[in-house]
Scaffold this motif. Sequence first.
Motif, PDB file in Angstrom:
ATOM      1  N   CYS A  89      46.871  31.586  51.094  1.00 15.36           N
ATOM      2  CA  CYS A  89      47.482  32.898  50.890  1.00 15.36           C
ATOM      3  C   CYS A  89      46.845  33.593  49.686  1.00 15.36           C
ATOM      4  O   CYS A  89      46.555  34.801  49.747  1.00 15.36           O
ATOM      5  CB  CYS A  89      48.984  32.747  50.693  1.00 15.36           C
ATOM      6  SG  CYS A  89      49.870  34.317  50.511  1.00 15.36           S
ATOM      7  N   PHE A  90      46.607  32.842  48.614  1.00 15.53           N
ATOM      8  CA  PHE A  90      46.008  33.433  47.419  1.00 15.53           C
ATOM      9  C   PHE A  90      44.576  33.870  47.688  1.00 15.53           C
ATOM     10  O   PHE A  90      44.164  34.969  47.274  1.00 15.53           O
ATOM     11  CB  PHE A  90      46.040  32.430  46.260  1.00 15.53           C
ATOM     12  CG  PHE A  90      45.508  32.983  44.976  1.00 15.53           C
ATOM     13  CD1 PHE A  90      46.245  33.893  44.236  1.00 15.53           C
ATOM     14  CD2 PHE A  90      44.261  32.601  44.502  1.00 15.53           C
ATOM     15  CE1 PHE A  90      45.748  34.429  43.051  1.00 15.53           C
ATOM     16  CE2 PHE A  90      43.763  33.120  43.320  1.00 15.53           C
ATOM     17  CZ  PHE A  90      44.506  34.038  42.593  1.00 15.53           C
ATOM     18  N   MET A  91      43.806  33.041  48.373  1.00 16.14           N
ATOM     19  CA  MET A  91      42.423  33.402  48.680  1.00 16.14           C
ATOM     20  C   MET A  91      42.375  34.612  49.606  1.00 16.14           C
ATOM     21  O   MET A  91      41.473  35.455  49.503  1.00 16.14           O
ATOM     22  CB  MET A  91      41.702  32.210  49.301  1.00 16.14           C
ATOM     23  CG  MET A  91      41.557  31.006  48.370  1.00 16.14           C
ATOM     24  SD  MET A  91      40.680  31.384  46.832  1.00 16.14           S
ATOM     25  CE  MET A  91      39.041  31.711  47.464  1.00 16.14           C
ATOM     26  N   MET A  92      43.341  34.706  50.524  1.00 13.10           N
ATOM     27  CA  MET A  92      43.399  35.857  51.409  1.00 13.10           C
ATOM     28  C   MET A  92      43.685  37.134  50.621  1.00 13.10           C
ATOM     29  O   MET A  92      43.048  38.175  50.836  1.00 13.10           O
ATOM     30  CB  MET A  92      44.473  35.646  52.472  1.00 13.10           C
ATOM     31  CG  MET A  92      44.542  36.760  53.525  1.00 13.10           C
ATOM     32  SD  MET A  92      45.703  38.077  53.076  1.00 13.10           S
ATOM     33  CE  MET A  92      47.263  37.220  53.211  1.00 13.10           C
ATOM     34  N   LEU A  93      44.628  37.065  49.662  1.00 18.92           N
ATOM     35  CA  LEU A  93      44.940  38.231  48.833  1.00 18.92           C
ATOM     36  C   LEU A  93      43.746  38.611  47.958  1.00 18.92           C
ATOM     37  O   LEU A  93      43.456  39.802  47.770  1.00 18.92           O
ATOM     38  CB  LEU A  93      46.155  37.926  47.958  1.00 18.92           C
ATOM     39  CG  LEU A  93      47.502  37.801  48.667  1.00 18.92           C
ATOM     40  CD1 LEU A  93      48.544  37.218  47.710  1.00 18.92           C
ATOM     41  CD2 LEU A  93      47.955  39.159  49.193  1.00 18.92           C
ATOM     42  N   LEU A  94      43.067  37.623  47.425  1.00 19.41           N
ATOM     43  CA  LEU A  94      41.939  37.864  46.533  1.00 19.41           C
ATOM     44  C   LEU A  94      40.786  38.558  47.247  1.00 19.41           C
ATOM     45  O   LEU A  94      40.019  39.312  46.632  1.00 19.41           O
ATOM     46  CB  LEU A  94      41.473  36.530  45.930  1.00 19.41           C
ATOM     47  CG  LEU A  94      40.516  36.566  44.734  1.00 19.41           C
ATOM     48  CD1 LEU A  94      41.137  37.317  43.567  1.00 19.41           C
ATOM     49  CD2 LEU A  94      40.142  35.147  44.316  1.00 19.41           C
ATOM     50  N   THR A  95      40.657  38.307  48.529  1.00 15.16           N
ATOM     51  CA  THR A  95      39.554  38.892  49.305  1.00 15.16           C
ATOM     52  C   THR A  95      40.039  39.902  50.342  1.00 15.16           C
ATOM     53  O   THR A  95      39.279  40.282  51.240  1.00 15.16           O
ATOM     54  CB  THR A  95      38.776  37.774  50.021  1.00 15.16           C
ATOM     55  OG1 THR A  95      39.682  37.029  50.860  1.00 15.16           O
ATOM     56  CG2 THR A  95      38.151  36.811  49.016  1.00 15.16           C
ATOM     57  N   HIS A  96      41.264  40.333  50.222  1.00 16.96           N
ATOM     58  CA  HIS A  96      41.835  41.253  51.218  1.00 16.96           C
ATOM     59  C   HIS A  96      41.098  42.596  51.192  1.00 16.96           C
ATOM     60  O   HIS A  96      40.799  43.135  50.116  1.00 16.96           O
ATOM     61  CB  HIS A  96      43.323  41.479  50.930  1.00 16.96           C
ATOM     62  CG  HIS A  96      44.081  42.014  52.088  1.00 16.96           C
ATOM     63  ND1 HIS A  96      44.013  43.334  52.487  1.00 16.96           N
ATOM     64  CD2 HIS A  96      44.932  41.406  52.971  1.00 16.96           C
ATOM     65  CE1 HIS A  96      44.769  43.521  53.542  1.00 16.96           C
ATOM     66  NE2 HIS A  96      45.357  42.376  53.857  1.00 16.96           N
ATOM     67  N   PRO A  97      40.766  43.157  52.331  1.00 17.34           N
ATOM     68  CA  PRO A  97      40.033  44.437  52.368  1.00 17.34           C
ATOM     69  C   PRO A  97      40.796  45.604  51.779  1.00 17.34           C
ATOM     70  O   PRO A  97      40.187  46.618  51.400  1.00 17.34           O
ATOM     71  CB  PRO A  97      39.759  44.638  53.868  1.00 17.34           C
ATOM     72  CG  PRO A  97      40.763  43.781  54.569  1.00 17.34           C
ATOM     73  CD  PRO A  97      40.993  42.610  53.676  1.00 17.34           C
ATOM     74  N   ASP A  98      42.130  45.510  51.681  1.00 18.75           N
ATOM     75  CA  ASP A  98      42.925  46.610  51.109  1.00 18.75           C
ATOM     76  C   ASP A  98      43.106  46.491  49.600  1.00 18.75           C
ATOM     77  O   ASP A  98      43.684  47.401  48.972  1.00 18.75           O
ATOM     78  CB  ASP A  98      44.305  46.661  51.775  1.00 18.75           C
ATOM     79  CG  ASP A  98      44.226  47.086  53.232  1.00 18.75           C
ATOM     80  OD1 ASP A  98      43.197  47.681  53.626  1.00 18.75           O
ATOM     81  OD2 ASP A  98      45.192  46.818  53.979  1.00 18.75           O
ATOM     82  N   LEU A  99      42.626  45.413  49.010  1.00 19.20           N
ATOM     83  CA  LEU A  99      42.796  45.215  47.569  1.00 19.20           C
ATOM     84  C   LEU A  99      41.891  46.182  46.810  1.00 19.20           C
ATOM     85  O   LEU A  99      40.692  46.267  47.071  1.00 19.20           O
ATOM     86  CB  LEU A  99      42.460  43.780  47.177  1.00 19.20           C
ATOM     87  CG  LEU A  99      42.832  43.352  45.749  1.00 19.20           C
ATOM     88  CD1 LEU A  99      44.340  43.261  45.601  1.00 19.20           C
ATOM     89  CD2 LEU A  99      42.177  42.014  45.391  1.00 19.20           C
ATOM     90  N   THR A 100      42.467  46.917  45.878  1.00 22.24           N
ATOM     91  CA  THR A 100      41.699  47.889  45.098  1.00 22.24           C
ATOM     92  C   THR A 100      40.941  47.203  43.965  1.00 22.24           C
ATOM     93  O   THR A 100      41.123  45.999  43.704  1.00 22.24           O
ATOM     94  CB  THR A 100      42.625  48.960  44.500  1.00 22.24           C
ATOM     95  OG1 THR A 100      43.496  48.334  43.540  1.00 22.24           O
ATOM     96  CG2 THR A 100      43.449  49.622  45.586  1.00 22.24           C
ATOM     97  N   ALA A 101      40.108  47.983  43.288  1.00 23.84           N
ATOM     98  CA  ALA A 101      39.328  47.452  42.175  1.00 23.84           C
ATOM     99  C   ALA A 101      40.200  47.071  40.987  1.00 23.84           C
ATOM    100  O   ALA A 101      39.728  46.422  40.049  1.00 23.84           O
ATOM    101  CB  ALA A 101      38.288  48.482  41.738  1.00 23.84           C
ATOM    102  N   LEU A 102      41.472  47.457  41.015  1.00 18.01           N
ATOM    103  CA  LEU A 102      42.420  47.087  39.964  1.00 18.01           C
ATOM    104  C   LEU A 102      43.153  45.794  40.288  1.00 18.01           C
ATOM    105  O   LEU A 102      43.990  45.338  39.509  1.00 18.01           O
ATOM    106  CB  LEU A 102      43.439  48.209  39.753  1.00 18.01           C
ATOM    107  CG  LEU A 102      42.895  49.471  39.085  1.00 18.01           C
ATOM    108  CD1 LEU A 102      43.874  50.632  39.247  1.00 18.01           C
ATOM    109  CD2 LEU A 102      42.625  49.211  37.608  1.00 18.01           C
ATOM    110  N   GLY A 103      42.863  45.206  41.456  1.00 22.25           N
ATOM    111  CA  GLY A 103      43.531  43.974  41.844  1.00 22.25           C
ATOM    112  C   GLY A 103      44.931  44.185  42.369  1.00 22.25           C
ATOM    113  O   GLY A 103      45.765  43.281  42.300  1.00 22.25           O
ATOM    114  N   ALA A 104      45.196  45.375  42.905  1.00 23.93           N
ATOM    115  CA  ALA A 104      46.530  45.702  43.428  1.00 23.93           C
ATOM    116  C   ALA A 104      46.389  46.416  44.768  1.00 23.93           C
ATOM    117  O   ALA A 104      45.359  47.038  45.052  1.00 23.93           O
ATOM    118  CB  ALA A 104      47.289  46.578  42.439  1.00 23.93           C
ATOM    119  N   MET A 105      47.426  46.336  45.582  1.00 24.85           N
ATOM    120  CA  MET A 105      47.414  47.015  46.875  1.00 24.85           C
ATOM    121  C   MET A 105      48.837  47.177  47.386  1.00 24.85           C
ATOM    122  O   MET A 105      49.764  46.489  46.952  1.00 24.85           O
ATOM    123  CB  MET A 105      46.594  46.225  47.898  1.00 24.85           C
ATOM    124  CG  MET A 105      47.187  44.880  48.286  1.00 24.85           C
ATOM    125  SD  MET A 105      46.168  44.052  49.518  1.00 24.85           S
ATOM    126  CE  MET A 105      47.106  42.536  49.798  1.00 24.85           C
TER     127      MET A 105
END
Length: 221
Positions: A27-43
């Motif tokens: 789950c963490f690796m998916m969030l870390l590489t999620h296509p919707d994650l912004t350059a600020l690390g939030a989505m």
Amino acid sequence: MAKYRKIDVRIWIDAKFLALSTEAKLCFMMLLTHPDLTALGAMRTNLRALADDLNWTDETLSKAFGELLANGMIRYDEKSRLAFLPNFVRFNAPENQKVIMGWSKALDLLPECGLKFEVIKMAGDHIFASACNPGVLREYQERFAIPFGIPLPNQEQEQEPKQKQKPEPEPEDNPFQGKKAAEQNFVHENEGSAGPAAAGNADANRDDDGWDSIGPSTGAI
């Protein structure tokens, strides 16, 4: 969104990460590489959407997500549906001013809530801690620190009250010092004016064995 992210390979020897369940790691690796994650690390997302991304049941996703929350690896505002990886910028620090300019666009995509303020504040904490070039720091200050009222680390130090040093006490006048000096001068003046007569009187008071008739000095005077 950025197509590439920096991932520290030491994550696989990190005690906190290794203590997670297999589902929480994924789950963490998916969030870390999620296509919707912004350059600020939030989505902006929700648990149902994340469960669909992993083809998991809601229960499996909720349990894995809860592990990440408990370990401080992610923060989540359920009402605004804002997810945030607090250490993302630490490992993806901006290399130039253009990255900071891109943060403005990324911030516009995040829902308004208290966590949004934490996103931009922690991003600033990370770039100051990493000692980025002055241009990056100045760009962050102009675009985010001043408009959002975020205190900069050096400003917080300057605002700390300085301890007032107590003035050293002035030496007190010794009333006996002048009196003692006057007595010494008086003695020297009398010795000088006595002359041979004083010496003769002293010899008259001396016994044959050389002792004064009043006995030896004890040093008490």
